[in-house]
Each structure stands twice: as C-alpha cells, then as structure tokens.
Design an enzyme around this catalytic site. Structure first.
Site, PDB file in Angstrom:
ATOM      1  N   ASP A  38      55.787  45.709  21.826  1.00 11.92           N
ATOM      2  CA  ASP A  38      57.036  46.036  22.501  1.00 11.92           C
ATOM      3  C   ASP A  38      57.322  45.057  23.650  1.00 11.92           C
ATOM      4  OD1 ASP A  38      59.295  47.515  22.925  1.00 11.92           O
ATOM      5  OD2 ASP A  38      58.270  49.320  23.616  1.00 11.92           O
ATOM      6  N   HIS A  55      61.925  37.711  20.180  1.00 13.09           N
ATOM      7  CA  HIS A  55      61.287  38.017  18.894  1.00 13.09           C
ATOM      8  C   HIS A  55      60.531  36.790  18.376  1.00 13.09           C
ATOM      9  CE1 HIS A  55      63.250  41.783  18.980  1.00 13.09           C
ATOM     10  NE2 HIS A  55      64.450  41.358  18.650  1.00 13.09           N
ATOM     11  N   LEU A 149      39.604  40.005   7.339  1.00 10.65           N
ATOM     12  CA  LEU A 149      40.546  40.843   8.094  1.00 10.65           C
ATOM     13  C   LEU A 149      41.730  41.263   7.227  1.00 10.65           C
ATOM     14  CD1 LEU A 149      41.599  41.930  10.931  1.00 10.65           C
ATOM     15  CD2 LEU A 149      42.847  39.771  11.071  1.00 10.65           C
TER      16      LEU A 149
HETATM   17  C1  V0D Z   1      59.518  40.577  15.982  1.00 11.08           C
HETATM   18  C2  V0D Z   1      57.002  40.847  17.637  1.00 11.08           C
HETATM   19  C3  V0D Z   1      55.717  38.638  12.135  1.00 11.08           C
HETATM   20  C4  V0D Z   1      57.743  42.047  17.128  1.00 11.08           C
HETATM   21  C5  V0D Z   1      56.474  39.966  16.548  1.00 11.08           C
HETATM   22  C6  V0D Z   1      60.741  41.968  10.005  1.00 11.08           C
HETATM   23  C7  V0D Z   1      59.150  41.884  16.620  1.00 11.08           C
HETATM   24  C8  V0D Z   1      57.546  39.145  15.877  1.00 11.08           C
HETATM   25  C9  V0D Z   1      56.282  39.332  11.083  1.00 11.08           C
HETATM   26  C10 V0D Z   1      55.797  39.399   9.700  1.00 11.08           C
HETATM   27  C11 V0D Z   1      58.392  40.214  13.775  1.00 11.08           C
HETATM   28  C12 V0D Z   1      56.052  40.527   8.917  1.00 11.08           C
HETATM   29  C13 V0D Z   1      55.562  40.604   7.628  1.00 11.08           C
HETATM   30  C14 V0D Z   1      54.820  39.570   7.117  1.00 11.08           C
HETATM   31  C15 V0D Z   1      54.549  38.462   7.884  1.00 11.08           C
HETATM   32  C16 V0D Z   1      55.039  38.378   9.174  1.00 11.08           C
HETATM   33  C17 V0D Z   1      57.380  40.001  11.641  1.00 11.08           C
HETATM   34  C18 V0D Z   1      59.233  41.350  11.848  1.00 11.08           C
HETATM   35  C19 V0D Z   1      59.310  41.073  13.190  1.00 11.08           C
HETATM   36  C20 V0D Z   1      60.243  42.284  11.288  1.00 11.08           C
HETATM   37  F1  V0D Z   1      54.328  39.646   5.870  1.00 11.08           F
HETATM   38  N1  V0D Z   1      56.407  38.846  13.247  1.00 11.08           N
HETATM   39  N2  V0D Z   1      57.426  39.674  12.971  1.00 11.08           N
HETATM   40  N3  V0D Z   1      58.273  40.835  11.071  1.00 11.08           N
HETATM   41  N4  V0D Z   1      58.492  39.955  15.150  1.00 11.08           N
END
Ligand code: V0D
Length: 258
Positions: A38, A55, A149
């Site tokens: 968050d 993000h 992991l």
């Molecule tokens: C934004 C902070 C990696 C939180 C981290 C679709 C919010 C960065 C992924 C990710 C997001 C998801 C699946 C995958 C590989 C990578 C990701 C989202 C948001 C929302 F197989 N970061 N990340 N997915 N943020």
C-alpha cells in the site's frame, strides 16, 4: 542541527536501526509471507507525480523483495497486487495497472526462471484483459517446473468472494455425491479456496500506515502475525523487510516459552 526527533524529508529517522540478513535466524524464517503493498498513490502525490508513477516505482520494489525472500529461504510470497475493489479507480489508472504484469515479466521473467521462482496468480482471472492474461500465462508455464520460492500474486482477488465461491463448490460437490456433509471441516474448506495447495501465511505485512485487512485472505490469516509500517511501498527496502522478519522471530521466541 537535526536530532532524532526532526523529520528529514525522504530519509529515515536518525538513529533508527537498520536491519540486514545477518539479523535473521535462518532456522525460523516464516514459510509464507503475505504483503499488502500500500501507499503507491500517496508516494506519487508527495512528489507531485501522477499515481501511476507510484505504481511503477512499486513494481521495482517487488523485484527487490522477491530476491530477498528467495535468499533467506521463504517458501511462499503472496503479494496483493490488485483487489476486486480496485476496478472503481479511474479507467486510465486501471488500464495502466493491467499493463504492469507484462512490464514486470518482460524485465524479470528470465531472472525468475534462473532463480528457480515459480509464478502463480490467485484471483478471478476471467475479468482480466487478454493481454494481461497472456503475460501471466506465459510466466506460469515458463516457471511451472521451478521448485524454489512460490511468487503468488493476488490479482483481482477478494477474500469474501473467494469464500462464497468455495461454499458454492462445496454445495455442488455435496449435491453430486462427491462429498458428504460429514467430510466438511476446516482442512477441507481450505482446499476449496484459491490458496488450496499453499500453507497459510505466517506473517502479514502491510505498508503505508493502514491497519486493516481490506478483504485479504481472511480465512488464511487466522493465525498469522501482523506487522505494519508507515513506510510507503515504493520506499520499502530490504532492511524494512528484514525488520518485519526479526520482529516476527522475536514474537515467536516470546510465545515459545522461556
Ligand atoms: C502496482 C505495487 C507486479 C502495487 C506493485 C495488475 C500496485 C506494482 C505485478 C505482477 C502491480 C502481477 C502479476 C504477475 C507479474 C507481476 C503487478 C499489478 C500491480 C496489478 F504475474 N507489480 N504489480 N500487478 N503494482
């Protein structure tokens, strides 16, 4: 002159202890760590940047924490990346978020493969854009033989929805004779959740000062230790992560008896 009570912009408090791998007892590392990542929007706002910049920065932190988890022998790392509530955000922000899996995997999938990390996704995948699903499916296929992991992204995940879906499936299986009512117990119910083959998290971390579960793994977190920090996710570093684990281990020693 700055003393330890002065606020230093973008800096840690003077005298605040920083933690490293050496502070961790490698014989009692939490097997499953879950994180609510968050504070990305707030991080951006503080800098006069658009929310999506937060993000993007947060995505880089994911890479660091995956590496750190792998190094100390964490078995499962579950990251809350997108909740079922997040669809209510502006369309442009949702569109950007849905591109992050592709960007993340485009940069890091080769490393995850060589580091023996297995990628998984937990959540309602039907509603995700096709381009997002393609990237995720490729990652899951390319890493399915990895036995290190487990990197488990909670994506379009909501715990109450998960529980209701589990109940519906249990009723179906009961009606078609696959299941007897007397077989329904806590262990069986766990098998009907999206985390079916994962142990429950031992430690929950939530960043950015919010102290709520926000519909995250309600059933699975029944016995977890909770650790909260004011640090915003894009500012979260290995040393913050190690601090959470040191604190987890300290609590374990206190309750483990003398
Ligand atoms: C934004 C902070 C990696 C939180 C981290 C679709 C919010 C960065 C992924 C990710 C997001 C998801 C699946 C995958 C590989 C990578 C990701 C989202 C948001 C929302 F197989 N970061 N990340 N997915 N943020």
């Amino acid at each position: 002159m700055l003393d330890k009570f002065s606020l230093r912009k973008n800096k840690k408090e003077v005298g605040a202890s920083t933690y490293s791998k050496e502070h961790i007892d490698l014989s009692s590392v939490p097997s499953h760590i879950a994180i609510i990542m968050d504070g990305n929007g707030r991080w951006a706002k503080k800098r006069g940047l658009p929310r999506i910049a937060g993000h993007h920065e947060g995505m880089k932190v994911v890479r660091k924490i995956v590496k750190a988890s792998n190094e100390i022998g964490v078995k499962v790392l579950t990251l809350y990346a997108f909740s079922t509530e997040n669809w209510k955000r502006p369309q442009s922000e949702v569109d950007y978020l849905m591109k992050l899996p592709e960007e993340f995997l485009g940069s890091f999938l080769p490393e995850l493969v060589t580091e023996n990390v297995q990628v998984r996704v937990m959540g309602n995948k039907e509603q995700l854009p096709a381009h997002t699903m393609r990237a995720i499916n490729k990652a899951m296929i390319d890493t399915k033989e990895n036995d290190g992991l487990i990197l488990n992204f909670a994506l379009n995940y909501g715990s109450r929805f998960e529980i209701i879906e589990g109940i519906k499936q249990i009723i179906k299986d009961t009606n078609n004779g696959k299941l007897n009512i007397n077989d329904i117990n806590e262990e069986l119910f766990s098998e009907y959740l999206m985390s079916a083959d994962l142990a429950d998290p031992d430690l929950l971390i939530r960043t950015s000062g919010e102290v709520r579960l926000s519909n995250f793994m309600l059933w699975q977190l029944a016995y977890a230790e909770f650790w909260f920090t004011e640090v915003l996710w894009p500012d979260f570093e290995e040393n913050n992560f190690y601090q959470a684990i040191v604190e987890y281990q300290r609590r374990g020693r206190r309750f483990g008896g003398i």
